[in-house]
Enzyme design. Structure first.
Site, PDB file in Angstrom:
ATOM      1  N   GLY A   1       8.505 -11.699  -0.010  1.00  0.00           N
ATOM      2  CA  GLY A   1       8.598 -11.064  -1.335  1.00  0.00           C
ATOM      3  C   GLY A   1       9.997 -11.188  -1.917  1.00  0.00           C
ATOM      4  O   GLY A   1      10.548 -10.224  -2.444  1.00  0.00           O
TER       5      GLY A   1
ATOM      6  N   TYR B   1       1.030   4.580  -0.305  1.00  0.00           N
ATOM      7  CA  TYR B   1       2.346   3.947  -0.089  1.00  0.00           C
ATOM      8  C   TYR B   1       3.084   4.621   1.072  1.00  0.00           C
ATOM      9  O   TYR B   1       3.627   3.947   1.954  1.00  0.00           O
ATOM     10  CB  TYR B   1       3.146   4.060  -1.388  1.00  0.00           C
ATOM     11  CG  TYR B   1       4.511   3.412  -1.373  1.00  0.00           C
ATOM     12  CD1 TYR B   1       4.646   2.036  -1.542  1.00  0.00           C
ATOM     13  CD2 TYR B   1       5.666   4.171  -1.229  1.00  0.00           C
ATOM     14  CE1 TYR B   1       5.897   1.436  -1.558  1.00  0.00           C
ATOM     15  CE2 TYR B   1       6.919   3.582  -1.237  1.00  0.00           C
ATOM     16  CZ  TYR B   1       7.033   2.219  -1.408  1.00  0.00           C
ATOM     17  OH  TYR B   1       8.283   1.633  -1.416  1.00  0.00           O
TER      18      TYR B   1
ATOM     19  N   ILE C   1      16.285   3.087  -5.910  1.00  0.00           N
ATOM     20  CA  ILE C   1      17.118   1.905  -6.133  1.00  0.00           C
ATOM     21  C   ILE C   1      16.945   1.447  -7.578  1.00  0.00           C
ATOM     22  O   ILE C   1      15.824   1.462  -8.109  1.00  0.00           O
ATOM     23  CB  ILE C   1      16.713   0.768  -5.154  1.00  0.00           C
ATOM     24  CG1 ILE C   1      16.783   1.269  -3.708  1.00  0.00           C
ATOM     25  CG2 ILE C   1      17.582  -0.465  -5.351  1.00  0.00           C
ATOM     26  CD1 ILE C   1      18.103   1.884  -3.287  1.00  0.00           C
TER      27      ILE C   1
ATOM     28  N   VAL D   1       1.227 -12.424   2.045  1.00  0.00           N
ATOM     29  CA  VAL D   1       1.533 -11.976   3.411  1.00  0.00           C
ATOM     30  C   VAL D   1       0.495 -10.998   3.972  1.00  0.00           C
ATOM     31  O   VAL D   1       0.516 -10.707   5.162  1.00  0.00           O
ATOM     32  CB  VAL D   1       2.963 -11.367   3.507  1.00  0.00           C
ATOM     33  CG1 VAL D   1       4.015 -12.460   3.433  1.00  0.00           C
ATOM     34  CG2 VAL D   1       3.187 -10.287   2.475  1.00  0.00           C
TER      35      VAL D   1
ATOM     36  N   ARG E   1      12.321 -11.892  -6.297  1.00  0.00           N
ATOM     37  CA  ARG E   1      13.128 -10.979  -7.143  1.00  0.00           C
ATOM     38  C   ARG E   1      13.407  -9.676  -6.397  1.00  0.00           C
ATOM     39  O   ARG E   1      13.010  -9.522  -5.242  1.00  0.00           O
ATOM     40  CB  ARG E   1      12.393 -10.702  -8.452  1.00  0.00           C
ATOM     41  CG  ARG E   1      11.062  -9.989  -8.261  1.00  0.00           C
ATOM     42  CD  ARG E   1      10.370  -9.837  -9.605  1.00  0.00           C
ATOM     43  NE  ARG E   1       8.981  -9.466  -9.475  1.00  0.00           N
ATOM     44  CZ  ARG E   1       8.528  -8.210  -9.445  1.00  0.00           C
ATOM     45  NH1 ARG E   1       9.373  -7.214  -9.535  1.00  0.00           N
ATOM     46  NH2 ARG E   1       7.246  -7.963  -9.326  1.00  0.00           N
TER      47      ARG E   1
ATOM     48  N   SER F   1      10.655   3.133   3.539  1.00  0.00           N
ATOM     49  CA  SER F   1      11.023   3.855   2.312  1.00  0.00           C
ATOM     50  C   SER F   1      11.230   5.320   2.668  1.00  0.00           C
ATOM     51  O   SER F   1      10.656   5.805   3.656  1.00  0.00           O
ATOM     52  CB  SER F   1       9.891   3.748   1.292  1.00  0.00           C
ATOM     53  OG  SER F   1      10.046   4.696   0.259  1.00  0.00           O
TER      54      SER F   1
ATOM     55  N   LYS G   1       4.358   2.980   4.604  1.00  0.00           N
ATOM     56  CA  LYS G   1       5.790   2.943   4.952  1.00  0.00           C
ATOM     57  C   LYS G   1       6.082   3.759   6.213  1.00  0.00           C
ATOM     58  O   LYS G   1       7.028   3.454   6.948  1.00  0.00           O
ATOM     59  CB  LYS G   1       6.627   3.439   3.769  1.00  0.00           C
ATOM     60  CG  LYS G   1       6.547   2.530   2.542  1.00  0.00           C
ATOM     61  CD  LYS G   1       7.062   1.131   2.849  1.00  0.00           C
ATOM     62  CE  LYS G   1       7.097   0.227   1.629  1.00  0.00           C
ATOM     63  NZ  LYS G   1       7.593  -1.119   1.947  1.00  0.00           N
TER      64      LYS G   1
HETATM   65  P1  NAP Z   1       9.606  -5.832  -6.413  1.00  0.00           P
HETATM   66  O1  NAP Z   1      10.724  -6.031  -7.385  1.00  0.00           O
HETATM   67  O2  NAP Z   1       8.237  -5.503  -6.941  1.00  0.00           O
HETATM   68  O3  NAP Z   1       9.504  -7.158  -5.511  1.00  0.00           O
HETATM   69  C1  NAP Z   1       8.508  -7.289  -4.527  1.00  0.00           C
HETATM   70  C2  NAP Z   1       8.187  -8.777  -4.398  1.00  0.00           C
HETATM   71  O4  NAP Z   1       7.118  -8.899  -3.427  1.00  0.00           O
HETATM   72  C3  NAP Z   1       7.684  -9.383  -5.700  1.00  0.00           C
HETATM   73  O5  NAP Z   1       8.339 -10.611  -5.937  1.00  0.00           O
HETATM   74  C4  NAP Z   1       6.198  -9.566  -5.436  1.00  0.00           C
HETATM   75  O6  NAP Z   1       5.626 -10.668  -6.105  1.00  0.00           O
HETATM   76  C5  NAP Z   1       6.172  -9.817  -3.949  1.00  0.00           C
HETATM   77  N1  NAP Z   1       4.848  -9.593  -3.380  1.00  0.00           N
HETATM   78  C6  NAP Z   1       3.946  -8.644  -3.741  1.00  0.00           C
HETATM   79  N2  NAP Z   1       2.834  -8.773  -3.012  1.00  0.00           N
HETATM   80  C7  NAP Z   1       3.032  -9.841  -2.184  1.00  0.00           C
HETATM   81  C8  NAP Z   1       2.217 -10.471  -1.211  1.00  0.00           C
HETATM   82  N3  NAP Z   1       0.983 -10.036  -0.939  1.00  0.00           N
HETATM   83  N4  NAP Z   1       2.715 -11.553  -0.560  1.00  0.00           N
HETATM   84  C9  NAP Z   1       3.959 -12.019  -0.824  1.00  0.00           C
HETATM   85  N5  NAP Z   1       4.777 -11.437  -1.745  1.00  0.00           N
HETATM   86  C10 NAP Z   1       4.306 -10.372  -2.422  1.00  0.00           C
HETATM   87  O7  NAP Z   1       9.928  -4.716  -5.339  1.00  0.00           O
HETATM   88  P2  NAP Z   1      11.359  -4.107  -4.858  1.00  0.00           P
HETATM   89  O8  NAP Z   1      11.625  -2.902  -5.683  1.00  0.00           O
HETATM   90  O9  NAP Z   1      12.376  -5.183  -4.769  1.00  0.00           O
HETATM   91  O10 NAP Z   1      10.941  -3.606  -3.391  1.00  0.00           O
HETATM   92  C11 NAP Z   1      11.084  -4.426  -2.245  1.00  0.00           C
HETATM   93  C12 NAP Z   1      10.686  -3.618  -1.017  1.00  0.00           C
HETATM   94  O11 NAP Z   1      11.499  -2.451  -0.916  1.00  0.00           O
HETATM   95  C13 NAP Z   1       9.234  -3.132  -1.025  1.00  0.00           C
HETATM   96  O12 NAP Z   1       8.699  -3.170   0.284  1.00  0.00           O
HETATM   97  C14 NAP Z   1       9.357  -1.712  -1.501  1.00  0.00           C
HETATM   98  O13 NAP Z   1       8.289  -0.910  -1.077  1.00  0.00           O
HETATM   99  C15 NAP Z   1      10.666  -1.307  -0.844  1.00  0.00           C
HETATM  100  N6  NAP Z   1      11.326  -0.150  -1.509  1.00  0.00           N
HETATM  101  C16 NAP Z   1      11.770  -0.264  -2.797  1.00  0.00           C
HETATM  102  C17 NAP Z   1      12.408   0.835  -3.398  1.00  0.00           C
HETATM  103  C18 NAP Z   1      12.939   0.757  -4.821  1.00  0.00           C
HETATM  104  O14 NAP Z   1      13.446   1.777  -5.325  1.00  0.00           O
HETATM  105  N7  NAP Z   1      12.851  -0.393  -5.500  1.00  0.00           N
HETATM  106  C19 NAP Z   1      12.557   2.022  -2.682  1.00  0.00           C
HETATM  107  C20 NAP Z   1      12.079   2.098  -1.376  1.00  0.00           C
HETATM  108  C21 NAP Z   1      11.471   0.987  -0.795  1.00  0.00           C
HETATM  109  P3  NAP Z   1       4.994 -10.549  -7.601  1.00  0.00           P
HETATM  110  O15 NAP Z   1       5.545  -9.325  -8.227  1.00  0.00           O
HETATM  111  O16 NAP Z   1       5.399 -11.798  -8.266  1.00  0.00           O
HETATM  112  O17 NAP Z   1       3.538 -10.419  -7.428  1.00  0.00           O
END
Ligand code: NAP
Length: 244
Positions: free
Chosen positions: A8, A152, A185, A61, A11, A139, A156
């Site tokens: 993932g 979710y 974040i 994945v 971005r 998370s 997690k």
């Molecule tokens: P994000 O910007 O939505 O990026 C997630 C990426 O994963 C996207 O590029 C998405 O692709 C890809 N993805 C989704 N489903 C997939 C699959 N089945 N196979 C392969 N790739 C896939 O998310 P983020 O905010 O950077 O978060 C990244 C991680 O950190 C996640 O596990 C999230 O739960 C965790 N997290 C984030 C936060 C926060 O505040 N942002 C806080 C706690 C934990 P498309 O969008 O192109 O479909």
């Protein structure tokens, strides 16, 4: 050259981790679910500009067959897999009483089963090497729960159990397994909240601000690098003091 695979990573946090590990000298295997995810996106160019190798692999994945084929291709192309970052994740938030079975199953498949799929196929490669680092993205919702995020939080929290079980199983094989638990974040989603919503969130955070994707990537760099050689089975919360 050591090789890092980040799921993932077109971005968000995944891209920031890929960029940071590239600046640490790792060759990078990016993954995302579709070619579209990489459109209008300069992550590959930014990584290659650092002088390391970078390839992208399209796979869902949550699908074991696609993961098996992708891991084989990465191993064949790069020769080794030294770091695995299980970062791909989605949300389908909603109140428990109204949550559909479809949205429960989807979040569990993408966030949780993906970690099994990736580790199932990467661990044999690392076992043969007798070394490896695995970083799983949990998370604060998995540690403390969050209303509206029953599915979710379940996924997690499971990642924490998976991380600790694998750390116990693989410690003697030279493979360290740890988890990162980010809090709030700064992303397009959190930035779009109203000032009032942001104020309510900042009230809960000791540091009174969101974290940045680079602050997550810095801890991933530590867990992927030599300074964390005696750290395994741990969950590092990166939340500016959201909970203590
Ligand atoms: P994000 O910007 O939505 O990026 C997630 C990426 O994963 C996207 O590029 C998405 O692709 C890809 N993805 C989704 N489903 C997939 C699959 N089945 N196979 C392969 N790739 C896939 O998310 P983020 O905010 O950077 O978060 C990244 C991680 O950190 C996640 O596990 C999230 O739960 C965790 N997290 C984030 C936060 C926060 O505040 N942002 C806080 C706690 C934990 P498309 O969008 O192109 O479909």
């Amino acid at each position: 050259m050591a090789v890092a695979v980040i799921t993932g990573s077109a971005r968000g946090i995944g891209a920031a981790i890929a960029l940071r590990l590239a600046s640490d000298g790792f060759d990078i295997a990016l993954n995302d679910i579709s070619e579209k995810s990489f459109e209008n996106n300069d992550i590959m160019d930014k990584i290659k500009a650092l002088g390391v190798r970078c390839e992208k692999y399209i796979a869902d994945v949550s699908n074991g067959g696609q993961v098996e084929a992708m891991v084989k291709e990465i191993k064949d192309n790069f020769g080794s897999i030294d770091v695995l970052v299980n970062n791909a994740g989605i949300t389908r938030d909603g109140l428990l009483a109204r949550m559909s079975e479809e949205n429960y199953d989807l979040v569990i498949a993408v966030n949780q089963k993906s970690v099994f799929n990736m580790m199932r196929h990467v661990v044999p490669v690392m076992m043969k090497q007798r070394s490896g680092r695995i970083i799983n993205m949990s998370s604060v919702a998995g540690l403390h729960g969050n209303p509206g995020q029953f599915n979710y939080s379940a996924s997690k929290a499971a990642i924490i159990g998976m991380t600790k079980s694998a750390a116990k199983e693989l410690g003697s094989r030279g493979i360290n397994v740890n988890a990162i638990a980010p809090g709030f974040i700064s992303t397009p989603m959190t930035d779009a909240l109203t000032d009032e919503q942001k104020k309510a969130i900042f009230e809960m955070i000791a540091m009174k601000r969101y974290g940045s994707v680079e602050e997550i990537a810095g801890v991933a760099s530590f867990l992927a690098g030599k300074d964390s050689s005696y750290v395994t089975g741990q969950v590092i919360e990166i939340s500016g003091g959201l909970s203590m």
